[in-house]
Write an enzyme that holds these catalytic residues in place. Structure first.
Site, PDB file in Angstrom:
ATOM      1  N   SER A   1      10.330 -44.619   9.088  1.00  0.00           N
ATOM      2  CA  SER A   1      10.901 -43.956   7.913  1.00  0.00           C
ATOM      3  C   SER A   1      11.271 -45.140   6.906  1.00  0.00           C
ATOM      4  O   SER A   1      12.320 -45.772   7.294  1.00  0.00           O
ATOM      5  CB  SER A   1      11.924 -42.971   8.361  1.00  0.00           C
ATOM      6  OG  SER A   1      12.639 -42.826   7.243  1.00  0.00           O
TER       7      SER A   1
ATOM      8  N   HIS B   1       6.571 -42.852   6.661  1.00  0.00           N
ATOM      9  CA  HIS B   1       7.131 -41.586   6.677  1.00  0.00           C
ATOM     10  C   HIS B   1       8.222 -41.616   5.402  1.00  0.00           C
ATOM     11  O   HIS B   1       9.160 -42.711   5.190  1.00  0.00           O
ATOM     12  CB  HIS B   1       7.949 -41.251   7.966  1.00  0.00           C
ATOM     13  CG  HIS B   1       8.722 -40.114   8.047  1.00  0.00           C
ATOM     14  ND1 HIS B   1       8.069 -38.889   8.189  1.00  0.00           N
ATOM     15  CD2 HIS B   1       9.869 -39.458   7.805  1.00  0.00           C
ATOM     16  CE1 HIS B   1       9.084 -37.822   8.193  1.00  0.00           C
ATOM     17  NE2 HIS B   1      10.116 -38.174   7.765  1.00  0.00           N
TER      18      HIS B   1
ATOM     19  N   ASP C   1      11.082 -39.798   3.341  1.00  0.00           N
ATOM     20  CA  ASP C   1      12.035 -38.599   3.158  1.00  0.00           C
ATOM     21  C   ASP C   1      12.571 -38.508   2.098  1.00  0.00           C
ATOM     22  O   ASP C   1      13.328 -39.304   1.244  1.00  0.00           O
ATOM     23  CB  ASP C   1      13.158 -39.150   4.382  1.00  0.00           C
ATOM     24  CG  ASP C   1      12.834 -39.239   5.586  1.00  0.00           C
ATOM     25  OD1 ASP C   1      12.388 -38.122   6.032  1.00  0.00           O
ATOM     26  OD2 ASP C   1      13.033 -40.235   6.341  1.00  0.00           O
TER      27      ASP C   1
ATOM     28  N   MET D   1      15.263 -36.250  -0.190  1.00  0.00           N
ATOM     29  CA  MET D   1      16.336 -35.074   0.092  1.00  0.00           C
ATOM     30  C   MET D   1      16.888 -34.855  -1.287  1.00  0.00           C
ATOM     31  O   MET D   1      17.171 -35.736  -2.268  1.00  0.00           O
ATOM     32  CB  MET D   1      17.382 -35.860   0.921  1.00  0.00           C
ATOM     33  CG  MET D   1      16.831 -36.207   2.333  1.00  0.00           C
ATOM     34  SD  MET D   1      18.357 -37.400   3.145  1.00  0.00           S
ATOM     35  CE  MET D   1      17.485 -37.658   4.516  1.00  0.00           C
TER      36      MET D   1
ATOM     37  N   MET E   1      12.865 -32.617   2.023  1.00  0.00           N
ATOM     38  CA  MET E   1      13.979 -31.789   2.573  1.00  0.00           C
ATOM     39  C   MET E   1      14.711 -31.328   1.213  1.00  0.00           C
ATOM     40  O   MET E   1      15.728 -31.972   0.773  1.00  0.00           O
ATOM     41  CB  MET E   1      14.957 -32.914   3.465  1.00  0.00           C
ATOM     42  CG  MET E   1      14.517 -33.000   4.569  1.00  0.00           C
ATOM     43  SD  MET E   1      15.297 -34.552   5.498  1.00  0.00           S
ATOM     44  CE  MET E   1      13.977 -35.824   4.764  1.00  0.00           C
TER      45      MET E   1
ATOM     46  N   GLY F   1      19.042 -35.008   7.025  1.00  0.00           N
ATOM     47  CA  GLY F   1      20.069 -35.511   6.049  1.00  0.00           C
ATOM     48  C   GLY F   1      20.481 -37.010   5.837  1.00  0.00           C
ATOM     49  O   GLY F   1      20.663 -37.896   5.072  1.00  0.00           O
TER      50      GLY F   1
ATOM     51  N   GLY G   1      19.828 -42.585  11.686  1.00  0.00           N
ATOM     52  CA  GLY G   1      20.885 -43.263  12.465  1.00  0.00           C
ATOM     53  C   GLY G   1      21.782 -42.064  13.254  1.00  0.00           C
ATOM     54  O   GLY G   1      22.598 -42.590  13.820  1.00  0.00           O
TER      55      GLY G   1
HETATM   56  C1  DX5 Z   1      16.447 -37.332   8.648  1.00  0.00           C
HETATM   57  C2  DX5 Z   1      15.116 -38.096   8.469  1.00  0.00           C
HETATM   58  C3  DX5 Z   1      14.597 -39.131   9.242  1.00  0.00           C
HETATM   59  C4  DX5 Z   1      15.158 -40.218   9.302  1.00  0.00           C
HETATM   60  C5  DX5 Z   1      15.135 -40.709  10.778  1.00  0.00           C
HETATM   61  O1  DX5 Z   1      16.897 -36.523   7.742  1.00  0.00           O
HETATM   62  O2  DX5 Z   1      14.211 -36.998   8.094  1.00  0.00           O
HETATM   63  O3  DX5 Z   1      13.130 -39.302   8.737  1.00  0.00           O
HETATM   64  O4  DX5 Z   1      15.135 -41.110   8.593  1.00  0.00           O
HETATM   65  O5  DX5 Z   1      16.003 -41.848  11.203  1.00  0.00           O
HETATM   66  P1  DX5 Z   1      16.178 -42.382  12.559  1.00  0.00           P
HETATM   67  O6  DX5 Z   1      15.278 -42.676  13.270  1.00  0.00           O
HETATM   68  O7  DX5 Z   1      17.323 -43.502  11.991  1.00  0.00           O
HETATM   69  O8  DX5 Z   1      17.047 -41.255  13.116  1.00  0.00           O
HETATM   70 ZN    ZN Z   2      12.001 -37.438   8.021  1.00  0.00          ZN
END
Ligand code: DX5
Ligand code: ZN
Length: 230
Positions: free
Chosen positions: A15, A40, A42, A44, A75, A149, A152
């Protein structure tokens, strides 16, 4: 119990939310050279989730350097109005949230009409049975293993049950569906996730915060290859 089918393909999707945005090109090139399969991405909107990440300018920058498919996780509310724009910006697959789509069937058709593979994501509280009437139309289901959101966060254990539930739901209906897990995924749980039935893994912090990200990706890949799929 069946030994892992050699033909089963496991996907590792770093990601880029956890990448160093001051050195985005460097981080993208690092992923290009690694054993990872997809990027990936993301997106938001600060409405569907309590955080704002990035939009089309960053997508364009990722597309410019990425040599692997872009797996776009939206998202956002009202995703329909942006599907074609994300497709034009280089998305290979687009995943929308069940909770953000009033007319989910229409949204899935829009994604496919744009030339992309279609995915639906479920928040931790959303039962997989709600996908029963669209499951045949999907290429991918994304089981959120954290509340979306932020990167980590801590992995939610009930995810294993949800993966088993979705495995059951697709039996005899859409067995090629990709079951993706996102949130708190890393070396510590990927083996168990494969055993439960997942075959695509998003990881942000586990990869980008590590000292040697390509090595983590390679280790994740090896663990999927040696895991037992039930
Ligand atoms: C969270 C995102 C994830 C995030 C995962 O809302 O959809 O893709 O970046 O990050 P880690 O692997 O750090 O939980
Ligand atoms: Zn994601």
């Amino acid at each position: 119990m069946m030994k892992n089918n050699k033909k089963m393909k496991y996907i590792i999707a770093p990601s880029i939310l956890s990448a160093d945005f001051g050195n985005l090109q460097r981080d993208i090139e690092m992923i290009n050279k690694s054993e990872a399969d997809w990027f990936h991405v993301d997106v938001m909107d600060g409405v569907f989730v309590p955080n704002i990440s990035f939009g089309f300018p960053i997508m364009a920058a990722v597309k410019k350097y990425a040599t692997k498919p872009l797996d776009v996780h939206l998202m956002i509310i009202n995703p329909d109005q942006y599907i074609s724009e994300f497709a034009e910006a280089g998305a290979d697959r687009i995943t929308v949230h069940y909770e953000a789509c009033t007319h989910l069937h229409r949204t899935i058709q829009l994604i496919k009409a744009s030339g992309c593979k279609a995915g639906v994501a479920l928040n931790p509280h959303t039962p997989v049975t709600l996908l029963q009437d669209v499951i045949e139309d999907l290429d991918l289901v994304l089981i959120m293993s954290v509340n979306p959101g932020f990167g980590g966060q801590q992995f939610i254990h009930n995810t294993y049950k949800k993966i088993r539930d979705i495995k059951q739901l697709i039996q005899g209906v859409n067995e090629n569906l990709i079951i993706q897990v996102d949130g708190g995924v890393g070396l510590q749980n990927i083996t168990n996730l494969v055993s439960a039935g997942a075959n695509a893994f998003v990881a942000g912090n586990a990869i980008f915060v590590a000292e040697n990200p390509p090595e983590i990706i390679s280790n994740m890949k090896s663990l999927t290859a040696s895991s037992i799929n039930i």
